[in-house]
Design a protein around this motif. Sequence first.
Motif, mmCIF file in Angstrom:
data_model
loop_
_atom_site.group_PDB
_atom_site.id
_atom_site.type_symbol
_atom_site.label_atom_id
_atom_site.label_comp_id
_atom_site.label_asym_id
_atom_site.label_seq_id
_atom_site.Cartn_x
_atom_site.Cartn_y
_atom_site.Cartn_z
ATOM 1 N N LEU A 117 -88.265 28.527 -45.503
ATOM 2 C CA LEU A 117 -89.078 28.745 -44.305
ATOM 3 C C LEU A 117 -90.220 27.729 -44.216
ATOM 4 C CD1 LEU A 117 -89.265 32.638 -44.249
ATOM 5 C CD2 LEU A 117 -88.016 31.168 -42.659
ATOM 6 N N LEU A 118 -90.860 27.463 -45.334
ATOM 7 C CA LEU A 118 -91.929 26.470 -45.354
ATOM 8 C C LEU A 118 -91.380 25.095 -44.990
ATOM 9 C CD1 LEU A 118 -94.897 25.768 -46.034
ATOM 10 C CD2 LEU A 118 -94.144 25.381 -48.376
ATOM 11 N N GLY A 119 -90.229 24.760 -45.551
ATOM 12 C CA GLY A 119 -89.604 23.472 -45.244
ATOM 13 C C GLY A 119 -89.218 23.359 -43.786
ATOM 14 N N THR A 120 -88.667 24.421 -43.244
ATOM 15 C CA THR A 120 -88.276 24.420 -41.835
ATOM 16 C C THR A 120 -89.504 24.254 -40.937
ATOM 17 O OG1 THR A 120 -86.422 25.855 -42.373
ATOM 18 C CG2 THR A 120 -87.048 25.713 -40.064
ATOM 19 N N ALA A 121 -90.601 24.925 -41.280
ATOM 20 C CA ALA A 121 -91.834 24.785 -40.501
ATOM 21 C C ALA A 121 -92.365 23.360 -40.577
ATOM 22 C CB ALA A 121 -92.884 25.765 -41.005
ATOM 23 N N TRP B 108 -92.294 16.447 -46.738
ATOM 24 C CA TRP B 108 -92.607 17.693 -47.452
ATOM 25 C C TRP B 108 -91.659 18.806 -47.010
ATOM 26 C CZ3 TRP B 108 -94.855 18.518 -51.755
ATOM 27 C CH2 TRP B 108 -95.961 17.789 -52.166
ATOM 28 N N GLY B 109 -91.380 18.858 -45.726
ATOM 29 C CA GLY B 109 -90.468 19.882 -45.213
ATOM 30 C C GLY B 109 -89.091 19.774 -45.825
ATOM 31 N N TRP B 110 -88.549 18.574 -45.866
ATOM 32 C CA TRP B 110 -87.224 18.392 -46.465
ATOM 33 C C TRP B 110 -87.241 18.700 -47.957
ATOM 34 C CZ3 TRP B 110 -82.895 18.533 -44.072
ATOM 35 C CH2 TRP B 110 -82.814 18.143 -42.742
ATOM 36 N N LEU B 111 -88.318 18.308 -48.643
ATOM 37 C CA LEU B 111 -88.436 18.594 -50.076
ATOM 38 C C LEU B 111 -88.425 20.102 -50.326
ATOM 39 C CD1 LEU B 111 -88.969 17.375 -52.929
ATOM 40 C CD2 LEU B 111 -91.396 17.667 -52.437
ATOM 41 N N HIS B 112 -89.213 20.849 -49.563
ATOM 42 C CA HIS B 112 -89.249 22.302 -49.736
ATOM 43 C C HIS B 112 -87.925 22.946 -49.335
ATOM 44 C CE1 HIS B 112 -93.330 22.927 -51.072
ATOM 45 N NE2 HIS B 112 -93.775 22.102 -50.129
ATOM 46 N N LEU B 113 -87.278 22.413 -48.334
ATOM 47 C CA LEU B 113 -85.980 22.951 -47.915
ATOM 48 C C LEU B 113 -84.939 22.790 -49.015
ATOM 49 C CD1 LEU B 113 -84.411 24.191 -45.496
ATOM 50 C CD2 LEU B 113 -83.769 21.858 -44.913
ATOM 51 N N VAL B 114 -84.862 21.614 -49.618
ATOM 52 C CA VAL B 114 -83.896 21.357 -50.703
ATOM 53 C C VAL B 114 -84.215 22.227 -51.921
ATOM 54 C CG1 VAL B 114 -83.118 19.597 -52.351
ATOM 55 C CG2 VAL B 114 -83.305 19.037 -49.922
ATOM 56 N N ILE B 115 -85.488 22.320 -52.280
ATOM 57 C CA ILE B 115 -85.877 23.159 -53.420
ATOM 58 C C ILE B 115 -85.566 24.621 -53.139
ATOM 59 C CG2 ILE B 115 -87.859 24.010 -54.747
ATOM 60 C CD1 ILE B 115 -88.979 21.143 -54.575
ATOM 61 N N GLY B 116 -85.779 25.065 -51.916
ATOM 62 C CA GLY B 116 -85.472 26.448 -51.550
ATOM 63 C C GLY B 116 -83.993 26.772 -51.694
ATOM 64 N N VAL B 117 -83.148 25.855 -51.252
ATOM 65 C CA VAL B 117 -81.699 26.062 -51.406
ATOM 66 C C VAL B 117 -81.332 26.101 -52.893
ATOM 67 C CG1 VAL B 117 -79.435 25.018 -51.000
ATOM 68 C CG2 VAL B 117 -81.105 25.116 -49.145
ATOM 69 N N TYR C 262 -101.617 24.196 -47.362
ATOM 70 C CA TYR C 262 -101.528 25.628 -47.047
ATOM 71 C C TYR C 262 -101.821 26.409 -48.343
ATOM 72 C CZ TYR C 262 -99.787 29.431 -44.052
ATOM 73 O OH TYR C 262 -99.679 30.544 -43.273
ATOM 74 N N PRO C 263 -103.109 26.561 -48.712
ATOM 75 C CA PRO C 263 -103.473 27.110 -50.026
ATOM 76 C C PRO C 263 -102.978 28.523 -50.313
ATOM 77 C CG PRO C 263 -105.411 26.277 -48.868
ATOM 78 C CD PRO C 263 -104.266 26.170 -47.928
ATOM 79 N N ALA C 264 -103.134 29.443 -49.383
ATOM 80 C CA ALA C 264 -102.750 30.834 -49.652
ATOM 81 C C ALA C 264 -101.250 30.945 -49.935
ATOM 82 C CB ALA C 264 -103.140 31.730 -48.481
ATOM 83 N N TRP C 265 -100.452 30.277 -49.149
ATOM 84 C CA TRP C 265 -99.001 30.290 -49.327
ATOM 85 C C TRP C 265 -98.636 29.665 -50.668
ATOM 86 C CZ3 TRP C 265 -95.001 31.534 -45.697
ATOM 87 C CH2 TRP C 265 -93.730 31.155 -46.103
ATOM 88 N N SER C 266 -99.190 28.486 -50.937
ATOM 89 C CA SER C 266 -98.841 27.752 -52.155
ATOM 90 C C SER C 266 -99.198 28.529 -53.414
ATOM 91 C CB SER C 266 -99.535 26.387 -52.170
ATOM 92 O OG SER C 266 -99.037 25.568 -51.153
ATOM 93 N N THR D 226 -94.302 21.367 -57.084
ATOM 94 C CA THR D 226 -94.427 20.935 -55.687
ATOM 95 C C THR D 226 -95.380 21.842 -54.907
ATOM 96 O OG1 THR D 226 -92.422 22.141 -55.043
ATOM 97 C CG2 THR D 226 -92.178 19.813 -55.591
ATOM 98 N N GLN D 227 -95.403 23.127 -55.226
ATOM 99 C CA GLN D 227 -96.355 24.018 -54.559
ATOM 100 C C GLN D 227 -97.791 23.651 -54.944
ATOM 101 O OE1 GLN D 227 -95.877 26.139 -52.146
ATOM 102 N NE2 GLN D 227 -93.651 26.063 -52.195
ATOM 103 N N PHE D 228 -97.992 23.252 -56.199
ATOM 104 C CA PHE D 228 -99.322 22.802 -56.629
ATOM 105 C C PHE D 228 -99.750 21.575 -55.825
ATOM 106 C CE2 PHE D 228 -101.921 19.969 -59.238
ATOM 107 C CZ PHE D 228 -103.034 20.768 -59.426
ATOM 108 N N MET D 229 -98.820 20.654 -55.638
ATOM 109 C CA MET D 229 -99.125 19.444 -54.876
ATOM 110 C C MET D 229 -99.352 19.750 -53.389
ATOM 111 S SD MET D 229 -96.420 16.939 -56.819
ATOM 112 C CE MET D 229 -96.286 15.820 -55.473
ATOM 113 N N PHE D 230 -98.852 20.884 -52.910
ATOM 114 C CA PHE D 230 -98.946 21.260 -51.507
ATOM 115 C C PHE D 230 -100.161 22.137 -51.205
ATOM 116 C CE2 PHE D 230 -97.318 23.300 -47.571
ATOM 117 C CZ PHE D 230 -96.950 22.157 -46.881
ATOM 118 N N ILE D 231 -100.950 22.488 -52.216
ATOM 119 C CA ILE D 231 -102.092 23.393 -52.033
ATOM 120 C C ILE D 231 -103.029 22.978 -50.897
ATOM 121 C CG2 ILE D 231 -104.253 24.191 -53.099
ATOM 122 C CD1 ILE D 231 -102.752 24.684 -55.636
#
Length: 142
Positions: free
Chosen positions: A39-43, A65-74, A112-116, A104-109
Amino acid sequence: MAAMPNKRQEDGSPHSGGITGVTVFAGTALMLSGPLSILLGTAGIAGDTLFSSPRYAYRFDLTAWGWLHLVIGVALVIGGIGVLAGKRWGRGAGITVAAISLITQFMFIPYYPAWSITVMALDLLIVWALSRFPPETSGGRR
């Protein structure tokens, strides 16, 4: 007094493959963390202006970042399926992908801090659960 082996594990039932409460938790958490990353990647892919961060060391294009999160999510979902199915590769894949997701979530803080931070805590619990509790083998310990 010697511990009695679990008869259910000796007869080759599905529980002899190492599916315990902690393993079920880790597999379920992987199946939760994966869709959250998807969902984060799609957004990030769909709405490139959704996230913004000024002058950041790990600043990438938000579509990247979106594609990275999408691939990691899958990959997290695939690892969760492996863990819940009791596959040998599931534990290693789950630990590896959850650790990558944690980084990657650490790098994304800053974006979007609360989500990460929430997803980082979930990923940390996954790594702990899969690495702390060894899989049980059929017929007892060897």
